[in-house]
Design a protein around this motif. Structure first.
Motif, short mmCIF file in Angstrom:
data_model
loop_
_atom_site.label_atom_id
_atom_site.label_comp_id
_atom_site.label_asym_id
_atom_site.label_seq_id
_atom_site.Cartn_x
_atom_site.Cartn_y
_atom_site.Cartn_z
N THR A 158 12.89 2.12 4.04
CA THR A 158 13.82 3.01 3.36
C THR A 158 13.07 4.27 2.90
O THR A 158 13.59 5.38 2.89
CB THR A 158 14.45 2.31 2.13
N ALA A 159 11.82 4.05 2.49
CA ALA A 159 10.88 5.14 2.23
C ALA A 159 9.57 4.75 2.91
O ALA A 159 9.33 3.55 3.13
CB ALA A 159 10.67 5.34 0.74
N GLN A 160 8.75 5.74 3.23
CA GLN A 160 7.52 5.43 3.95
C GLN A 160 6.38 5.05 3.01
O GLN A 160 5.42 4.40 3.43
CB GLN A 160 7.07 6.62 4.80
N MET A 161 6.47 5.50 1.74
CA MET A 161 5.36 5.25 0.80
C MET A 161 5.88 4.79 -0.55
O MET A 161 7.01 5.12 -0.94
CB MET A 161 4.53 6.53 0.59
N GLY A 162 5.02 4.09 -1.27
CA GLY A 162 5.35 3.65 -2.62
C GLY A 162 4.19 3.89 -3.56
O GLY A 162 3.04 4.00 -3.13
N HIS A 163 4.47 4.01 -4.86
CA HIS A 163 3.44 4.17 -5.90
C HIS A 163 3.89 3.30 -7.05
O HIS A 163 4.93 3.57 -7.66
CB HIS A 163 3.35 5.64 -6.30
N SER A 164 3.12 2.24 -7.32
CA SER A 164 3.61 1.23 -8.26
C SER A 164 2.44 0.38 -8.76
O SER A 164 1.30 0.84 -8.76
CB SER A 164 4.66 0.36 -7.55
N ALA A 165 2.73 -0.83 -9.19
CA ALA A 165 1.70 -1.77 -9.61
C ALA A 165 2.02 -3.11 -8.96
O ALA A 165 3.15 -3.59 -9.05
CB ALA A 165 1.67 -1.91 -11.12
N SER A 166 1.02 -3.72 -8.32
CA SER A 166 1.28 -4.92 -7.51
C SER A 166 1.84 -6.09 -8.30
O SER A 166 2.62 -6.88 -7.78
CB SER A 166 0.01 -5.34 -6.76
N TYR A 167 1.43 -6.21 -9.58
CA TYR A 167 1.87 -7.40 -10.31
C TYR A 167 3.36 -7.40 -10.66
O TYR A 167 3.88 -8.39 -11.16
CB TYR A 167 1.03 -7.70 -11.54
N TYR A 168 4.06 -6.30 -10.33
CA TYR A 168 5.52 -6.29 -10.47
C TYR A 168 6.16 -7.20 -9.42
O TYR A 168 7.32 -7.57 -9.53
CB TYR A 168 6.07 -4.88 -10.28
#
Lengths: 362, 362
Positions: free
Chosen positions: B90-100
């Motif tokens: 749906t989007a090519q990239m993400g910016h987040s935190a893995s433990y979510y």
């Protein structure tokens, strides 16, 4: 003499009149081939390989449009001539440590390490978010150089000693290999410091020309075999709580780069910085284990009175330098003001956590 | 429904059939425009701006061949749907935190933070030189994702408390906002943990729905105004001695990139990582000063018995998870073995230096 010899080795494609092949903006697909001179033996652990790493990142990022030939100390120019070689354009890039150039510019000390100064994270915060890198640009522009942090050794060790140090008295008249400003601080507490070249440290310790020697840390010291000639490893980091590795680019070569290749060099430098920090953390840990369990090295820390005396002495030496040199004053004031601010969070964050880890027995 | 809406907003140039515009190797000069979805409000301090920074580095390094549009949480997808959105394309990239994403893959915990685990430098050493990133690749490939460390918060704080904690007894029945594995560890010592969304923390503390809340650290906590609704700031970092920020790329989009653009994304990620570490160090220090001197915040640390109980409880929770989940076991074993090794140098290097600095009164 050296320049003519260098142009000969450059080979086809190098403009005979210019020492520095530039990329013209008109021919965006031309390959730029640069030489990087370094102050280390080729492939020297972390430092020499760090230069290789920086060069490789530039090549990958530019899709091969830039090629960087890495030269160990003495191949094109000696270790202690990297600063001039790059400033003059004999080579386009350098990989070294700024405090080697105290003879050219006193302020260069602050762009490697400061006794009782900032740790690695604090130092990078000063460089990237505290005006440190801008000041470095200013100091080095006068020497036709564009500087980049390209690594950090992390915390270094206080050195190899043949006899135990149990008091300030034990330091009197000691012959210690320790260059630069830190060496001057040691002189101030009664030690005789010598600026022995790296390659001569082993023999000097062995023969007693030196009683003690400071080199880098477990990884590089193990590589030099210093544990074979000195029994006690003093781990009380005071003189280089962190040490920045310097990448330089000839300023004219830098200015001639198109924006995307400027980004390539700059980002490659930043990635190299983090890569080297990470490498030293693990390689030092492995080397420390080897030194202690396989070679019977005994770890020691300086007595409090020695550390207190070194602190007082180093502050004196620093003050004397900045009093006499305006550029040093400017950089030092930025450095110390930033350290005072940033360490307040180190104390409740990083430092407190390490204490917690120790307390609960992790 | 969401996908059709998304394709509408993509605009001209997007192939109607494909959700993910790829760069074909034949048309090297085409611009690739990617969307980056994030778990943060647009421009949120350090985290949201960190996403912007990562995107900007990619654009600069690619000379504009890649453009990355950054979306705050809720713009294209909600904060907690970033993992799926990128995996599905749906989007090519993400910016987040893995433990979510503990609900998707338990092993993801180890790629953000581990209670009583490694600090920032040790963690990066594990990722880049200890097999950590390779393991992360392995875990995430199963979800059609390519992961990168793109930042680190450094040491976080233990949270805001309305009443002082003087004993383990004081923790009983406390209502504390603390998600994930750390929350489970707190449950084990008698606390009731709640996974309150960030935007609701302030009100929950104000109304007493929460007695205490853990968010990030001084910089982000000041931005949320939490000091207005809780007086005591517990600085005993135990649950997140460091916390990795995650950048993800849809695995097919990643595989379709030519080598030099893969290098662009990868090096930009590494530079972003160091940039965020540096930023947090200074902004946290400034925010801490503001909290203490302008807002009368009182700094506290947990009593020893609380930290000891939390250590025992977190080890139990970790063991339980890895017993039941093979992938977690594999990652955890790598993590803990590396921590045991690398911390031995942290102790004689970084930790000892901070003690020296304190001792001599820097």
């Amino acid at each position: 003499m050296q320049r003519r010899k260098f142009l000969k080795t450059l080979g086809a494609g190098a403009a005979a009149g210019a020492a520095v092949p530039f990329l013209s903006t008109a021919s965006a697909q031309e390959t730029i081939t640069w030489d990087m001179v370094t102050s280390w033996p080729k492939n020297f652990p972390a430092l020499g390989t760090g230069a290789n790493d920086f060069a490789a990142r530039i090549e990958r990022l530019s899709g091969g449009r830039m090629k960087v030939r890495v030269h160990g100390a003495g191949e094109l120019v000696p270790a202690m001539e990297v600063f001039d070689a790059v400033g003059e354009g004999t080579a386009q890039m350098g990989h070294s440590a700024s405090y080697y150039w105290r003879g050219k510019t006193l302020a260069s000390q602050f762009f490697t390490a400061v006794p009782f100064g900032m740790n690695t994270t604090e130092t990078n915060a000063w460089l990237y978010h505290g005006g440190g890198l801008e000041l470095w640009d200013e100091v080095y522009a006068k020497h036709n150089l564009k500087p980049f942090p390209v690594g950090n050794t992390g915390t270094q060790m206080a050195g190899w000693f043949k006899k135990e140090i149990n008091s300030l008295e034990d330091m009197q008249g000691l012959k210690l290999r320790l260059p630069g400003l830190a060496g001057e601080a040691m002189n101030g507490i009664g030690v005789t410091t010598v600026n022995t070249p790296g390659s001569e440290i082993f023999t000097s310790l062995q023969t007693g020309v030196l009683d003690a020697a400071d080199w880098v840390g477990p990884y590089n010291d193990l590589a030099f075999g210093l544990h074979q000639v000195a029994k006690y490893y003093y781990t009380s980091a005071w003189n280089e709580p962190s040490a920045i590795l310097e990448g330089t680019v000839n300023l004219e070569a830098w200015n001639a780069l198109p924006d995307d290749l400027k980004a390539v060099v700059s980002e490659a430098a930043m990635a190299s910085n983090l890569a080297m920090i990470s490498e030293f953390a693990v390689r030092n840990a492995e080397a420390l284990d080897t030194l202690v369990s396989e070679h019977g090295v005994e770890l020691r820390t300086f007595p409090d009175e020695v550390l207190e005396a070194l602190y007082a002495s180093s502050q004196e030496v620093l003050e004397k330098q900045v009093e006499a040199d305006e550029e040093s004053r400017k950089v030092y004031d930025s450095y110390t003001a930033f350290q005072q601010k940033v360490r307040r969070f180190t104390d409740v964050g990083e430092f407190a956590y390490l204490k917690t880890r120790e307390k609960v027995g992790v």
